[in-house]
Write a protein that holds these residues in place. Structure first.
Motif, PDB file in Angstrom:
ATOM      1  N   ALA A 101       0.986   4.131  -2.940  1.00 50.89           N
ATOM      2  CA  ALA A 101       0.777   5.553  -2.671  1.00 50.89           C
ATOM      3  C   ALA A 101       1.928   6.393  -3.217  1.00 50.89           C
ATOM      4  O   ALA A 101       1.722   7.490  -3.750  1.00 50.89           O
ATOM      5  CB  ALA A 101       0.610   5.783  -1.178  1.00 50.89           C
TER       6      ALA A 101
ATOM      7  N   ALA B 115       1.719   6.700  -7.108  1.00 51.36           N
ATOM      8  CA  ALA B 115       0.718   7.649  -7.597  1.00 51.36           C
ATOM      9  C   ALA B 115       1.240   9.083  -7.613  1.00 51.36           C
ATOM     10  O   ALA B 115       0.668   9.938  -8.305  1.00 51.36           O
ATOM     11  CB  ALA B 115      -0.546   7.568  -6.747  1.00 51.36           C
ATOM     12  N   GLN B 116       2.301   9.359  -6.867  1.00 51.11           N
ATOM     13  CA  GLN B 116       2.861  10.716  -6.823  1.00 51.11           C
ATOM     14  C   GLN B 116       4.022  10.914  -7.785  1.00 51.11           C
ATOM     15  O   GLN B 116       4.538  12.022  -7.904  1.00 51.11           O
ATOM     16  CB  GLN B 116       3.345  11.022  -5.396  1.00 51.11           C
ATOM     17  CG  GLN B 116       2.272  10.869  -4.321  1.00 51.11           C
ATOM     18  CD  GLN B 116       1.082  11.769  -4.549  1.00 51.11           C
ATOM     19  OE1 GLN B 116       1.221  12.893  -5.042  1.00 51.11           O
ATOM     20  NE2 GLN B 116      -0.108  11.276  -4.192  1.00 51.11           N
TER      21      GLN B 116
ATOM     22  N   ALA C 138       0.833  -1.208   0.000  1.00 54.50           N
ATOM     23  CA  ALA C 138       0.000   0.000   0.000  1.00 54.50           C
ATOM     24  C   ALA C 138       0.866   1.257   0.000  1.00 54.50           C
ATOM     25  O   ALA C 138       0.553   2.237  -0.683  1.00 54.50           O
ATOM     26  CB  ALA C 138      -0.927  -0.008   1.205  1.00 54.50           C
ATOM     27  N   GLU C 139       1.957   1.240   0.762  1.00 55.81           N
ATOM     28  CA  GLU C 139       2.856   2.397   0.781  1.00 55.81           C
ATOM     29  C   GLU C 139       3.526   2.605  -0.573  1.00 55.81           C
ATOM     30  O   GLU C 139       3.672   3.740  -1.042  1.00 55.81           O
ATOM     31  CB  GLU C 139       3.912   2.208   1.875  1.00 55.81           C
ATOM     32  CG  GLU C 139       3.348   2.221   3.293  1.00 55.81           C
ATOM     33  CD  GLU C 139       4.411   1.985   4.331  1.00 55.81           C
ATOM     34  OE1 GLU C 139       5.587   1.805   3.934  1.00 55.81           O
ATOM     35  OE2 GLU C 139       4.076   1.979   5.526  1.00 55.81           O
TER      36      GLU C 139
ATOM     37  N   GLN D 295      -0.426   9.560 -14.330  1.00 57.49           N
ATOM     38  CA  GLN D 295      -0.444  10.403 -13.129  1.00 57.49           C
ATOM     39  C   GLN D 295      -0.792  11.850 -13.449  1.00 57.49           C
ATOM     40  O   GLN D 295      -1.314  12.565 -12.594  1.00 57.49           O
ATOM     41  CB  GLN D 295       0.921  10.358 -12.421  1.00 57.49           C
ATOM     42  CG  GLN D 295       1.211   9.063 -11.693  1.00 57.49           C
ATOM     43  CD  GLN D 295       1.904   8.044 -12.563  1.00 57.49           C
ATOM     44  OE1 GLN D 295       1.783   8.089 -13.790  1.00 57.49           O
ATOM     45  NE2 GLN D 295       2.627   7.128 -11.960  1.00 57.49           N
TER      46      GLN D 295
ATOM     47  N   PRO E 214      -4.549   8.147  -6.370  1.00 54.83           N
ATOM     48  CA  PRO E 214      -4.878   7.918  -4.967  1.00 54.83           C
ATOM     49  C   PRO E 214      -6.329   7.482  -4.802  1.00 54.83           C
ATOM     50  O   PRO E 214      -7.218   7.945  -5.539  1.00 54.83           O
ATOM     51  CB  PRO E 214      -4.615   9.283  -4.314  1.00 54.83           C
ATOM     52  CG  PRO E 214      -3.635   9.955  -5.227  1.00 54.83           C
ATOM     53  CD  PRO E 214      -3.978   9.484  -6.606  1.00 54.83           C
ATOM     54  N   TRP E 215      -6.576   6.581  -3.849  1.00 58.23           N
ATOM     55  CA  TRP E 215      -7.907   6.011  -3.703  1.00 58.23           C
ATOM     56  C   TRP E 215      -8.991   7.056  -3.439  1.00 58.23           C
ATOM     57  O   TRP E 215     -10.087   6.955  -4.004  1.00 58.23           O
ATOM     58  CB  TRP E 215      -7.890   4.963  -2.608  1.00 58.23           C
ATOM     59  CG  TRP E 215      -9.153   4.186  -2.488  1.00 58.23           C
ATOM     60  CD1 TRP E 215     -10.030   4.187  -1.453  1.00 58.23           C
ATOM     61  CD2 TRP E 215      -9.712   3.291  -3.459  1.00 58.23           C
ATOM     62  NE1 TRP E 215     -11.083   3.346  -1.694  1.00 58.23           N
ATOM     63  CE2 TRP E 215     -10.925   2.787  -2.923  1.00 58.23           C
ATOM     64  CE3 TRP E 215      -9.314   2.868  -4.733  1.00 58.23           C
ATOM     65  CZ2 TRP E 215     -11.727   1.880  -3.618  1.00 58.23           C
ATOM     66  CZ3 TRP E 215     -10.108   1.971  -5.416  1.00 58.23           C
ATOM     67  CH2 TRP E 215     -11.304   1.494  -4.862  1.00 58.23           C
TER      68      TRP E 215
ATOM     69  N   HIS F  75     -12.222  -0.346   1.642  1.00 56.44           N
ATOM     70  CA  HIS F  75     -10.794  -0.053   1.522  1.00 56.44           C
ATOM     71  C   HIS F  75     -10.196   0.345   2.862  1.00 56.44           C
ATOM     72  O   HIS F  75      -9.102  -0.102   3.234  1.00 56.44           O
ATOM     73  CB  HIS F  75     -10.588   1.054   0.487  1.00 56.44           C
ATOM     74  CG  HIS F  75      -9.156   1.418   0.264  1.00 56.44           C
ATOM     75  ND1 HIS F  75      -8.524   2.408   0.978  1.00 56.44           N
ATOM     76  CD2 HIS F  75      -8.228   0.918  -0.594  1.00 56.44           C
ATOM     77  CE1 HIS F  75      -7.281   2.523   0.569  1.00 56.44           C
ATOM     78  NE2 HIS F  75      -7.072   1.629  -0.385  1.00 56.44           N
TER      79      HIS F  75
END
Length: 284
Positions: A35, A38-39, A31-32, A45, A160-161, A185
């Motif tokens: 995240a 996504a940046q 998950a990290e 993106q 991002p979610w 989530h």
């Protein structure tokens, strides 16, 4: 120098509790990484989340609607290229999507090789034969699954979610469905964090290795305690969110900005969908 007469015992294998804890930690690490991905700067993106969600839906619909294996292959290559342009490596796609989907859909598609009637291409024992139509059906099932899963993963890893949820609301998805997705989530990671705490607390109180029966009994007890805490936590979190004004809508600090390139991406996705439907009727 070591004494050759001394026999060293092999290192003990990790216990079941340790493997479970490692699996939960792997989930949190994944998950990290998502995240952070996504940046990063990349093709997907830089697009508006609404354009990404709508475009991904159009491409997924094109993969499902096509009746041509060539078009399906082109869509798969396009999905892989979009992921690569967004810093998602083919190795990551293979590890997270391609191998898993191939194993799952392969078991489903395998009987179709001999169950679908048609022109035999390979004879098998017991009077069975692999048919051309069976191969085609299996190829369509596997190809559609791989293509749609690749597009979905590229969307999730580059957005991002919370932005995905808000984009769904902007595109008219019912608030109840968005709320269910958001809460699911959130609870996945809340329960993963809670399970990790339970594993670590139990391991800190153990001395030596457990027998297989004791390890199973311990894992069952942890699962029961996790379920009980999850029920209590769900009520507390829901009441806390209601007290803070949660009504199912997704609010972000940054507003979406629809730019010309977002419109161009949507037009391109719509053109691919229309072209796929047309090509499927021309190229069988």
């Amino acid at each position: 120098m070591t004494d050759p007469s001394v026999v060293h015992a092999p290192a003990p294998a990790p216990d079941r509790i340790g493997r479970l804890g490692a699996g939960v930690r792997g989930l949190m690490q994944h998950a990290e990484e998502a995240a952070g991905l996504a940046q990063r700067p990349g093709l997907l993106q830089g697009l508006d989340p609404r354009a990404k969600v709508a475009g991904a839906f159009a491409l997924i619909l094109a993969a499902v609607a096509t009746r041509s294996l060539l078009v399906l292959l082109a869509l798969f290559v396009l999905a892989t290229a979009l992921a690569a342009a967004s810093q998602i490596s083919p190795a990551r796609l293979a590890r997270q999507v391609w191998i898993v989907v191939l194993g799952f859909t392969g078991m489903i598609a395998l009987p179709a090789l001999i169950l679908v009637p048609g022109t035999p291409v390979l004879s098998l024992p017991f009077g069975l034969a692999i048919t051309e139509q069976g191969l085609r059906a299996a190829a369509f099932l596997t190809g559609r699954s791989e293509t749609t899963a690749t597009l979905a993963l590229a969307l999730v890893l580059t957005t991002p979610w919370p932005q995905v949820l808000k984009a769904l609301r902007c595109l008219g998805v019912p608030r109840a469905a968005v709320m269910i997705l958001g809460m699911t989530h959130r609870y996945i990671f809340v329960l993963a964090d809670l399970a990790l705490d339970l594993f670590e607390a139990r391991r800190s109180r153990l001395v030596g290795r457990l027998s297989p029966a004791e390890a199973r009994r311990l894992a069952t007890g942890i699962a029961g305690a996790l379920f009980e805490r999850a029920l209590a936590l769900s009520s507390e979190v829901h009441l806390a969110m209601i007290a803070r004004g949660w009504r199912g809508e997704v609010h972000l600090i940054d507003d979406f900005r629809f730019r010309p390139r977002d419109g161009g991406a949507l037009v391109l996705a719509a053109a691919i969908l229309a072209g796929t439907v047309w090509a499927g009727s021309v190229w069988p």
